[in-house]
Design an enzyme around this catalytic site. Structure first.
Site, PDB file in Angstrom:
ATOM      1  N   HIS A 634       0.633  -1.201  -0.051  1.00 43.70           N
ATOM      2  CA  HIS A 634      -0.058  -0.214   0.207  1.00 43.70           C
ATOM      3  C   HIS A 634       0.883   1.201  -0.180  1.00 43.70           C
ATOM      4  O   HIS A 634       0.641   1.760  -0.396  1.00 43.70           O
ATOM      5  CB  HIS A 634      -1.163  -0.004   1.361  1.00 43.70           C
ATOM      6  N   GLU A 635       1.768   1.551   1.040  1.00 46.26           N
ATOM      7  CA  GLU A 635       2.574   2.240   1.099  1.00 46.26           C
ATOM      8  C   GLU A 635       3.627   2.562   0.046  1.00 46.26           C
ATOM      9  O   GLU A 635       4.163   3.365  -1.143  1.00 46.26           O
ATOM     10  CB  GLU A 635       3.315   2.725   2.471  1.00 46.26           C
ATOM     11  N   HIS A 638       2.174   4.394  -2.763  1.00 46.55           N
ATOM     12  CA  HIS A 638       1.794   6.017  -2.909  1.00 46.55           C
ATOM     13  C   HIS A 638       3.189   6.611  -3.176  1.00 46.55           C
ATOM     14  O   HIS A 638       3.247   7.398  -3.579  1.00 46.55           O
ATOM     15  CB  HIS A 638       1.947   6.667  -1.914  1.00 46.55           C
ATOM     16  N   HIS A 641       3.896   6.054  -6.906  1.00 44.88           N
ATOM     17  CA  HIS A 641       3.457   7.639  -7.297  1.00 44.88           C
ATOM     18  C   HIS A 641       3.891   8.479  -7.208  1.00 44.88           C
ATOM     19  O   HIS A 641       4.019   9.715  -8.335  1.00 44.88           O
ATOM     20  CB  HIS A 641       1.635   7.112  -6.092  1.00 44.88           C
TER      21      HIS A 641
END
Length: 843
Positions: A634-635, A638, A641
């Site tokens: 998940h992180e 980020h 991105h």
């Protein structure tokens, strides 16, 4: 002779040029003239190369390694953080965090795993050595497969040649082979088996068995004393960092490879303070240079925009560094002061620059178009200009904007107060685990306790966690009440009809998107109620309590997943995103983006953070659960991105709306889950993963929608002038919880205070974006897996956009239209399909 000397000098210069190119990429040479490196060799940043090193052929060395003096590596691959001392490695692969040598010889065809040790005078040929295994001295490993966490004592020999041909042997996971052992190949030593020192093994050793074959031992009492030898003190064993310890470690006890490389932002706090002073001076100078002059021409406006970006870049870097330093240990008063100063700087700079928006918006649109014709570079700021013009009616006169900016340090104080209460001051006591031992209860460990198979453990953790919040509920209610009041007052001052409209206006999100999310989820709560009913039947309980919601539904041994193993799972699970994505991710991991383990005072949870010109850092509190692997995914979504955006967008568009950011993180989770479900043949494991996937839907789509509904209720009440007392907050939250979880779940009274432990509530109307982002991500992951390269490329193009457009328009690049209700409806359809599958598998 002169010609030969010239030739030598040219070759030396060429070698030096190669080494200096590596040095420019972050490789450190003790003496760049004293190492021979072939042109094809790859070396990661942070690696140290000593004199006398020879790297020949296709060599790839990871980051932060140490290649010791007189080491030779040929056609080999070395992982990150590995240290090699005076050894030879040919045609082989060495994992990360390993130690080789001194005087080891790794011959062709060998693969050595992570966290291994191949020590003094150890030879390895055509063999594999699993993660965490060690052969420290004087050992020969030939034609063998050695499992994980194996200990090979001094003088172990794999006797693999019978005079005509070679034979292969295997040693299982966790086996222990004592000193001076001969393993006569072919032989199999089972998992967890022991081979006593001095034994010659000719038959397979069963799993968990003991092989012993040596002469009878005899003891002579008092022999040491009679000979006059001094008694030796037992050597104290050093504690190694584990997946999770009973007692939290101090920050300094965590090895550096598991901590983020924050020093690359500022080498020390003195440099931070110097740049802080420069930022203060620059803000004052900016106002003096540009206040009252923005309408003076296209060149002036362009210079003002560029200098504003440069100033905010510095302020952002100062704030990010200070906050991350505080998050390392929230108890540190000096770090708290730094974070306060950084927050104060934001307020001060905002005040100094508060003239900009009113003055800019006073320029007629026709004049702005003329400026754009004069200065082509102003076109870069087109989206910013359109956004400012759209919000024009909510921008106040200069004096009022300056006043609000100066008050921002005060209006944001409630979030800081909550953080100090929640992270630094609150203690939850200890919980007696399944092993009968007490372990300190922390934010990071809470879910682990809630996933215990022992209901008493779950109930105790639940009671102690929420009991702490009940004792603080009036203080926390006051903190949240004034946080909500600040939201409503500022929205009114700016002329918005509600705090919800104010929160959504920055991203140009219609109110209908928020309302349709809550409406769609409320209309399909029957699916969540059905899942809770199935959970109750599987657990076989008369009453399903809130502390049973996280209980595992599958009899499955939770084997700790070492962090290095988690990274490898991530590499494979995200392969659908393409080789370039995975390589960039690997480079980030080797460059220490991630702060891995929990330590005393560290901020709980996980996040991705960073400034435009820093690494996109990740904070974890890794405990070795499979869920932690998904948190890393998940992180990392980020952070990747951020990496793609910063490479392709200027500073002004280098951030992300949370509306789009949560898509990138959840696409990673969805792809990883589908990869694991596809590659797992074991039915029990599939059940576990299926339940984990359903729980992600529950926690991200349904739970965040419930939070969003709660925020709408609290802000509406504040706007009506009602007081948000602890009783009011608990009452409203309790009713919502009962509505969402349904009749199968008994509403334990403690759950009504859950609002008090949600940090996201201190950033108004933020959590709904998790639910919308999750819905968009499910749709994008479907497209990537079903349509392949074209969908993947469209998604990567979306990752590069940053804030260069309105979030809903940017998501259309990836093939999803969030202005319509269909993505949320399709996500709930997927959830119902998973519940159907669960019912077939479990009942």
């Amino acid at each position: 002779m002169d010609d030969l000397t010239v030739q030598y000098e040219k070759e030396a210069e060429a070698r030096l040029a190669v080494n200096l190119r590596h040095a420019a990429r972050g490789v450190r040479f003790i003496d760049p003239r004293a190492a021979y490196i072939d042109a094809d060799a790859e070396i990661g940043a942070g690696t140290v190369v000593y004199p006398g090193v020879i790297l020949e052929g296709k060599v790839k060395i990871g980051g932060n390694c140490v290649i010791g003096q007189n080491t030779r590596v040929k056609d080999a691959k070395i992982g990150d953080y590995t240290k090699i001392e005076q050894s030879v490695i040919v045609g082989s692969e060495i994992g990360s965090h390993s130690r080789i040598g001194p005087f080891a010889y790794i011959r062709p065809g060998s693969v050595v795993g992570d966290h291994t040790k191949v020590g003094n005078f150890v030879e390895v040929k055509n063999s594999t050595i699993g993660d965490g295994s060690k052969a420290s001295h004087l050992t020969y490993i030939g034609d063998a497969d050695v499992g994980e966490r194996v200990n090979l004592g001094c003088g172990v020999v794999f006797v693999n040649y019978d005079g005509r041909r070679k034979h292969r042997s295997a040693v299982g996971n966790g086996a222990f082979v004592g000193c001076n052992v001969n393993l006569i190949s072919p032989i199999v030593v089972g998992n967890g088996a022991y081979v006593a020192a001095g034994t010659t093994v000719t038959k397979d050793v069963p799993e968990g068995g003991l092989s012993i074959g040596r002469g009878k031992e005899r003891h002579i009492e008092g022999w040491v004393k009679k000979r006059g030898f001094p008694e030796e003190k037992a050597e104290k064993k050093t504690e190694q960092i584990g997946i999770i310890d009973k007692k939290l470690k101090k920050r300094e006890e965590i090895p550096p490879e598991y901590k983020w490389d924050i020093e690359s932002m500022y080498p020390d706090e003195r440099e931070w303070k110097k740049e802080y002073a420069r930022a203060e001076a620059a803000a004052e100078a900016y106002a003096a240079e540009f206040a009252g002059k923005l309408s003076g021409g296209g060149g002036t406006l362009l210079a003002a925009l560029r200098k504003k970006d440069a100033l905010w870049l510095i302020v952002e870097r100062l704030f990010v560094y200070a906050k991350m330093r505080r998050d390392e240990d929230n108890r540190n008063a000096g770090r708290q002061a730094m974070a306060d100063r950084a927050q104060a700087l934001i307020a001060r700079v905002s005040a100094d620059l508060s003239f900009f928006a009113p003055e800019f918006l006073a320029i007629p649109e026709e004049t702005l178009r003329k400026f754009a014709e004069e200065e082509q570079c102003l076109g870069q700021y087109g989206h910013l200009v359109r956004t400012l013009l759209r919000q024009k009616e909510h921008v106040l006169p200069r004096a009022e904007e300056e006043l609000l900016a100066r008050l921002s340090d005060v209006t944001s104080a409630t979030g800081e107060i909550f953080s100090m209460i929640n992270e630094a001051d609150m203690k939850f006591g200890a919980v007696t685990g399944e092993d009968g031992e007490e372990t300190e209860l922390t934010h990071g460990r809470y879910i682990g306790f809630m996933e215990s198979r022992d209901r008493k453990v779950r109930r105790e953790a639940f009671s102690k966690m929420y009991g702490a919040y009940i004792r603080q509920k009036n203080t926390l209610a006051a903190t949240y009440r004034y946080n909500t009041k600040a939201d409503t007052v500022i929205a009114r001052i700016r002329g918005y009809s509600s705090s919800l409209e104010a929160a959504l206006s920055g991203d140009n999100i219609p109110l209908s998107v928020y309302d349709s999310l809550i409406g769609a989820v409320n209309g399909r709560l029957g699916a969540l109620h059905r899942y809770m009913d199935i959970r109750k039947k599987i657990l076989g309980v008369d009453e399903l309590h809130m502390y049973d919601v996280y209980a595992p539904l599958v009899e499955r041994e939770e084997k700790p997943v070492r962090y290095e193993r988690a990274v490898e799972i991530l590499r494979r699970g995200l392969s659908a995103l393409g080789g370039d994505y995975v390589k960039r991710m690997e480079r980030g991991l080797s460059e220490r983006w991630v702060d891995v383990y929990e330590n005393e005072g560290k901020t709980s949870g996980a996040y991705s953070f960073g400034s435009y010109d820093s690494k996109p850092y990740i904070l974890l509190n890794y405990t070795g659960k499979l869920k932690d692997v998904f948190t890393l995914a998940h992180e990392m979504g980020h952070s990747m991105h951020s990496a793609f955006t910063r490479e392709n967008q200027p500073f002004v568009y280098g951030g992300h709306s949370i509306f789009t950011a949560e898509v990138a993180s959840t696409v990673n989770e969805s792809l990883l889950m589908r990869h694991l479900l596809a590659e797992t043949p074991d039915t029990a494991e599939k059940k576990y993963l299926l339940n984990l996937y359903i729980e992600e839907f529950r926690a991200t789509l349904f739970r965040q929608a419930m939070f969003a509904e709660f925020e709408k209720l609290t802000h509406a009440a504040a706007e009506r002038g009602e007081s948000l007392t602890s009783d009011w907050l608990c009452g409203e939250y309790g009713r919502l919880n009962e509505k969402y979880f349904g009749p199968s779940v008994k509403q334990d009274e403690e759950i009504a205070v859950e609002w008090a432990r949600i940090p996201h509530f201190y950033r108004a109307f933020y959590v709904y974006k998790y639910a919308t982002g999750y819905s968009a991500a499910v749709a994008i992951a479907d497209r990537i897996l079903n349509e392949g390269e074209s969908a993947r490329d469209a998604y990567i193009d979306f990752l590069k956009t940053g804030e260069s457009g309105d979030p809903i328009d940017l998501l259309k690049i990836a093939g999803v239209d969030m202005s319509a209700p269909e993505p949320v409806e399709r996500a709930i359809d997927t959830f119902e399909g998973l519940v159907d599958e669960m019912e077939k598998l479990f009942i």
